[in-house]
Design a protein around this motif. Sequence first.
Motif, PDB file in Angstrom:
ATOM      1  N   ARG A   1       0.330  -1.395  -0.404  1.00 26.38           N
ATOM      2  CA  ARG A   1      -0.132   0.549   0.050  1.00 26.38           C
ATOM      3  C   ARG A   1       1.090   0.230  -0.338  1.00 26.38           C
ATOM      4  O   ARG A   1       2.120   1.289   0.456  1.00 26.38           O
ATOM      5  CB  ARG A   1      -1.173   0.169   1.009  1.00 26.38           C
ATOM      6  CG  ARG A   1      -1.462   1.337   1.017  1.00 26.38           C
ATOM      7  CD  ARG A   1      -2.908   1.169   2.316  1.00 26.38           C
ATOM      8  NE  ARG A   1      -2.940   1.927   2.870  1.00 26.38           N
ATOM      9  CZ  ARG A   1      -3.753   2.228   4.089  1.00 26.38           C
ATOM     10  NH1 ARG A   1      -4.941   1.545   5.129  1.00 26.38           N
ATOM     11  NH2 ARG A   1      -3.561   3.631   4.414  1.00 26.38           N
ATOM     12  N   LEU A   2       0.285   2.378  -0.781  1.00 27.01           N
ATOM     13  CA  LEU A   2       1.448   3.333  -0.356  1.00 27.01           C
ATOM     14  C   LEU A   2       0.321   4.725   0.149  1.00 27.01           C
ATOM     15  O   LEU A   2      -0.836   4.561  -0.889  1.00 27.01           O
ATOM     16  CB  LEU A   2       1.388   3.947  -2.535  1.00 27.01           C
ATOM     17  CG  LEU A   2       2.064   3.291  -2.771  1.00 27.01           C
ATOM     18  CD1 LEU A   2       2.748   3.749  -3.841  1.00 27.01           C
ATOM     19  CD2 LEU A   2       3.856   2.960  -2.691  1.00 27.01           C
ATOM     20  N   ASN A   3       0.703   5.379   0.134  1.00 26.69           N
ATOM     21  CA  ASN A   3      -0.036   6.760   1.299  1.00 26.69           C
ATOM     22  C   ASN A   3       0.293   8.582   0.791  1.00 26.69           C
ATOM     23  O   ASN A   3       1.492   8.091   0.107  1.00 26.69           O
ATOM     24  CB  ASN A   3       0.073   6.271   2.558  1.00 26.69           C
ATOM     25  CG  ASN A   3      -0.510   5.633   3.198  1.00 26.69           C
ATOM     26  OD1 ASN A   3      -1.188   5.294   2.615  1.00 26.69           O
ATOM     27  ND2 ASN A   3       0.122   5.204   4.485  1.00 26.69           N
ATOM     28  N   MET A  14      -3.483  15.081   6.693  1.00 22.78           N
ATOM     29  CA  MET A  14      -4.203  13.949   6.503  1.00 22.78           C
ATOM     30  C   MET A  14      -3.913  12.825   5.099  1.00 22.78           C
ATOM     31  O   MET A  14      -2.371  13.803   4.683  1.00 22.78           O
ATOM     32  CB  MET A  14      -5.591  15.102   6.000  1.00 22.78           C
ATOM     33  CG  MET A  14      -6.776  14.970   6.729  1.00 22.78           C
ATOM     34  SD  MET A  14      -8.091  15.652   6.399  1.00 22.78           S
ATOM     35  CE  MET A  14      -9.125  14.769   5.838  1.00 22.78           C
ATOM     36  N   TYR A  15      -4.041  12.455   4.582  1.00 24.28           N
ATOM     37  CA  TYR A  15      -3.902  11.158   3.555  1.00 24.28           C
ATOM     38  C   TYR A  15      -4.665  10.079   2.829  1.00 24.28           C
ATOM     39  O   TYR A  15      -5.737  10.258   3.672  1.00 24.28           O
ATOM     40  CB  TYR A  15      -2.232  10.836   4.359  1.00 24.28           C
ATOM     41  CG  TYR A  15      -2.898   9.188   5.385  1.00 24.28           C
ATOM     42  CD1 TYR A  15      -3.342   8.546   5.426  1.00 24.28           C
ATOM     43  CD2 TYR A  15      -2.881   9.776   7.085  1.00 24.28           C
ATOM     44  CE1 TYR A  15      -3.503   7.449   6.585  1.00 24.28           C
ATOM     45  CE2 TYR A  15      -3.173   9.052   7.513  1.00 24.28           C
ATOM     46  CZ  TYR A  15      -3.101   7.645   7.468  1.00 24.28           C
ATOM     47  OH  TYR A  15      -3.692   6.724   8.617  1.00 24.28           O
ATOM     48  N   VAL A  16      -3.872  10.035   1.751  1.00 30.56           N
ATOM     49  CA  VAL A  16      -4.876   9.224   0.704  1.00 30.56           C
ATOM     50  C   VAL A  16      -4.051   7.781   0.469  1.00 30.56           C
ATOM     51  O   VAL A  16      -3.105   7.452   0.572  1.00 30.56           O
ATOM     52  CB  VAL A  16      -5.414   9.536  -0.107  1.00 30.56           C
ATOM     53  CG1 VAL A  16      -6.944  11.032  -0.034  1.00 30.56           C
ATOM     54  CG2 VAL A  16      -4.306  10.037  -1.520  1.00 30.56           C
ATOM     55  N   GLY A  20      -3.193  -2.764  -2.739  1.00 28.88           N
ATOM     56  CA  GLY A  20      -3.714  -4.449  -3.166  1.00 28.88           C
ATOM     57  C   GLY A  20      -2.838  -5.582  -2.763  1.00 28.88           C
ATOM     58  O   GLY A  20      -1.786  -5.317  -1.738  1.00 28.88           O
ATOM     59  N   MET A  21      -3.245  -6.503  -2.015  1.00 28.57           N
ATOM     60  CA  MET A  21      -3.196  -8.060  -1.615  1.00 28.57           C
ATOM     61  C   MET A  21      -3.469  -9.330  -2.056  1.00 28.57           C
ATOM     62  O   MET A  21      -5.006  -9.018  -2.578  1.00 28.57           O
ATOM     63  CB  MET A  21      -3.336  -8.096  -0.499  1.00 28.57           C
ATOM     64  CG  MET A  21      -3.239  -9.095   0.893  1.00 28.57           C
ATOM     65  SD  MET A  21      -3.753  -8.805   2.331  1.00 28.57           S
ATOM     66  CE  MET A  21      -5.773  -8.672   2.401  1.00 28.57           C
ATOM     67  N   GLY A  42      -8.379   1.494  -0.487  1.00 23.64           N
ATOM     68  CA  GLY A  42      -8.403   2.608  -1.145  1.00 23.64           C
ATOM     69  C   GLY A  42      -8.710   2.786   0.742  1.00 23.64           C
ATOM     70  O   GLY A  42      -9.869   2.568   1.173  1.00 23.64           O
ATOM     71  N   ALA A  43      -8.037   3.584   0.836  1.00 24.60           N
ATOM     72  CA  ALA A  43      -8.192   4.525   2.494  1.00 24.60           C
ATOM     73  C   ALA A  43      -8.246   5.979   1.775  1.00 24.60           C
ATOM     74  O   ALA A  43      -7.017   6.424   1.883  1.00 24.60           O
ATOM     75  CB  ALA A  43      -7.210   3.786   3.649  1.00 24.60           C
TER      76      ALA A  43
END
Length: 92
Positions: A1-3, A14-16, A20-21, A42-43
């Motif tokens: 995952r990349l933030n 704040m971040y997005v 995947g897994m 997605g987060a």
Amino acid sequence: RLNWQFLETGRFSMYVGAGGMLEKCVSAKFGSKSVDEPKVAGAVGAQYRLGNYVGLYFEPEVSHYFTETTLRTSRTDSSLSLTLRLGVRLSF
């Protein structure tokens, strides 16, 4: 995952994130067929730093599992899931 952190104001940020897994079934009681289940997620998150290394965070995440099995599982019943994470983050 990349933030990706898109906002930082004082101790608040704040971040997005997206990632995947891939999961592989290694044992199942309902047969000998193994099942691969790729997941896309997605987060969006927010963090408040209490100090240099400690922060409180809030992170809702939406995930979707791509399952190809004909067997009934919780992921075939509902392939979309919502996860809410709250916690303490240690950053070094």
